[in-house]
Scaffold this motif. Structure first.
Motif, short mmCIF file in Angstrom:
data_model
loop_
_atom_site.label_atom_id
_atom_site.label_comp_id
_atom_site.label_asym_id
_atom_site.label_seq_id
_atom_site.Cartn_x
_atom_site.Cartn_y
_atom_site.Cartn_z
N LEU A 1 58.98 35.93 -10.12
CA LEU A 1 60.09 37.78 -10.36
C LEU A 1 58.90 38.35 -10.82
CD1 LEU A 1 62.86 36.38 -12.18
CD2 LEU A 1 62.94 37.30 -10.29
N LEU A 2 57.82 37.66 -11.44
CA LEU A 2 56.58 38.80 -11.78
C LEU A 2 55.75 38.96 -10.31
CD1 LEU A 2 54.88 39.80 -14.26
CD2 LEU A 2 53.51 37.92 -14.45
N ARG A 3 55.66 38.38 -9.71
CA ARG A 3 54.96 38.83 -8.03
C ARG A 3 56.03 39.93 -7.37
NH1 ARG A 3 51.96 33.56 -6.76
NH2 ARG A 3 50.60 33.72 -8.41
N THR A 4 57.27 39.16 -7.21
CA THR A 4 58.08 40.26 -6.62
C THR A 4 58.33 41.76 -6.19
OG1 THR A 4 59.56 38.79 -6.51
CG2 THR A 4 60.64 41.29 -5.91
N PRO A 5 57.94 42.41 -7.40
CA PRO A 5 57.25 43.99 -6.84
C PRO A 5 56.90 44.60 -5.96
CG PRO A 5 57.96 43.61 -9.80
CD PRO A 5 58.04 42.39 -8.84
N LEU A 6 55.21 43.92 -6.77
CA LEU A 6 54.64 43.83 -5.59
C LEU A 6 53.88 43.12 -4.48
CD1 LEU A 6 51.57 44.10 -7.89
CD2 LEU A 6 52.12 45.51 -7.62
N SER A 7 55.11 42.35 -4.28
CA SER A 7 55.13 41.56 -3.11
C SER A 7 55.34 43.17 -1.43
CB SER A 7 55.57 40.22 -2.81
OG SER A 7 57.38 40.74 -3.29
N LEU A 8 55.97 43.50 -1.67
CA LEU A 8 57.11 44.36 -0.66
C LEU A 8 55.74 44.94 -0.30
CD1 LEU A 8 57.78 47.06 -1.65
CD2 LEU A 8 59.50 46.38 -3.13
N PHE A 9 54.47 45.32 -0.78
CA PHE A 9 53.60 46.34 -0.57
C PHE A 9 52.87 45.59 0.05
CE2 PHE A 9 54.87 48.96 -3.80
CZ PHE A 9 55.99 49.52 -3.11
N VAL A 10 52.37 44.16 -0.40
CA VAL A 10 51.76 43.53 0.80
C VAL A 10 52.22 43.14 1.98
CG1 VAL A 10 50.09 41.09 0.67
CG2 VAL A 10 51.14 41.86 -1.42
N PRO A 11 51.49 43.24 3.09
CA PRO A 11 51.63 43.22 4.47
C PRO A 11 51.28 41.70 4.55
CG PRO A 11 50.13 45.03 4.26
CD PRO A 11 50.48 44.59 2.97
N ALA A 12 52.43 41.37 5.98
CA ALA A 12 52.61 39.85 6.19
C ALA A 12 51.73 39.78 6.45
CB ALA A 12 53.92 39.64 6.89
N VAL B 1 56.28 29.20 3.33
CA VAL B 1 55.65 30.57 3.48
C VAL B 1 56.36 31.65 2.30
CG1 VAL B 1 57.26 31.40 4.84
CG2 VAL B 1 57.70 29.68 5.63
N VAL B 2 54.67 32.08 2.86
CA VAL B 2 54.75 33.27 1.88
C VAL B 2 55.47 34.50 2.35
CG1 VAL B 2 53.10 34.64 1.20
CG2 VAL B 2 52.14 32.80 1.59
N ASP B 3 56.16 34.81 1.00
CA ASP B 3 57.12 35.80 1.21
C ASP B 3 56.82 37.50 0.87
OD1 ASP B 3 59.76 37.25 2.10
OD2 ASP B 3 60.79 36.46 0.15
N THR B 4 55.41 37.98 1.96
CA THR B 4 55.11 39.31 1.47
C THR B 4 55.82 40.63 2.42
OG1 THR B 4 54.12 38.95 2.34
CG2 THR B 4 53.50 38.44 -0.03
N GLY B 5 55.96 41.64 2.45
CA GLY B 5 56.45 43.09 3.07
C GLY B 5 57.96 43.13 2.69
N PRO B 6 57.72 44.77 3.23
CA PRO B 6 58.18 45.90 3.45
C PRO B 6 59.80 45.37 3.45
CG PRO B 6 57.10 46.68 4.95
CD PRO B 6 56.20 45.60 4.58
N SER B 7 60.09 44.39 5.07
CA SER B 7 60.67 44.63 6.00
C SER B 7 62.72 44.52 4.83
CB SER B 7 61.29 43.53 7.01
OG SER B 7 60.67 41.98 5.90
N ALA B 8 62.23 43.72 4.60
CA ALA B 8 63.90 43.53 3.58
C ALA B 8 64.19 44.31 2.27
CB ALA B 8 63.43 42.26 1.99
N ALA B 9 63.23 45.43 2.44
CA ALA B 9 62.78 46.71 1.47
C ALA B 9 63.95 47.87 2.75
CB ALA B 9 62.25 47.24 0.44
#
Length: 240
Positions: A73-84, A148-156
């Motif tokens: 939860l702490l990492r999720t806000p920034l995770s959407l700006f970390v490209p896969a 699996v590392v789950d990052t990127g803006p695709s879901a958003a």
């Protein structure tokens, strides 16, 4: 041709007018949050490809289903700006620029960020539920996806696209996005595709709650108007 033009005006006309008005009058000043998000995404891409920066990006933005919930939860806000790492960064940058930009103009910066976060959080939450269900059902996931590392803006991006389409009643486009995401899961049954469906489901719930709240406000407004008319005319209050 007239039929096509009429369809285009009905489907995208109100959205086009909103976007054109903002971009003509404000130009790039219409999307300051989006430009910041693009720069942040590019910065994280540059940083995570450096030996000295990868650990920092991993510590603040990498999310995996086997992480403790509080850490995810702490990492999720920034995770959407970390490209896969396994996808070209230009794809993430284009997604953020176009979809976040459209949403920022149509919804405002804060509402855009809220919808983006809800969509990303829905995907992160689903990953844990899917792994708990196991690989046998359609909604389940194999245990290996916990790593699996789950990052990127695709879901958003998917969530914002559906929300904006609903706001401007672009029903065909919204349906097209949803069908495309279902097709993605059918063709390539992986974590990312199912997270997109989870993001869509979360946004549809938000849309339903928003519609319900708006209808309640309208009923209260009609009730107050009825009471005001009754008090001025001396007639009994209108009962709903």
């Amino acid at each position: 041709m007239n039929t096509v033009s009429a369809f285009a005006r009905r489907e995208w006309g109100p959205l086009y007018v909103t976007l054109r008005g903002a971009l003509v009058t404000k130009r790039w000043r219409a999307v300051p949050m989006t430009l910041g998000a693009v720069c942040l995404t590019a910065f994280f891409q540059l940083l995570q490809n450096q030996s000295w920066g990868h650990g920092f990006v991993r510590a603040i933005g990498f999310v995996k289903a086997d992480d403790p919930l509080w850490l995810a939860l702490l990492r999720t806000p920034l995770s959407l700006f970390v490209p896969a790492l396994d996808l070209p960064v230009w794809g993430a940058l284009v997604q953020v620029l176009l979809v976040f930009g459209i949403a920022e103009i149509c919804l405002g910066a804060w509402r855009t960020l809220v919808i983006a976060y809800v969509s990303t959080l829905a995907g992160t939450t689903y990953a844990r539920i899917g792994i708990a269900l196991g690989p046998d059902g359609f909604f389940g996931l194999p245990a290996s996806d916990a790593q699996v590392v789950d990052t990127g803006p695709s879901a958003a991006v998917v969530g914002l696209a559906v929300f904006v389409c609903r706001r401007y009643r672009s029903w065909f486009t919204a349906t097209l996005v949803i069908v495309a995401m279902i097709g993605e899961v059918l063709v390539k049954n992986n974590l990312a595709g199912k997270e997109h469906l989870a993001a869509i489901a979360a946004v549809l719930v938000v849309c339903a709650l928003s519609s319900l709240r708006r209808r309640r406000r309208q009923r209260r407004r009609v009730r107050r108007q009825g009471l005001a008319v009754g008090s001025r005319s001396g007639a009994p209050p209108i009962k709903s």
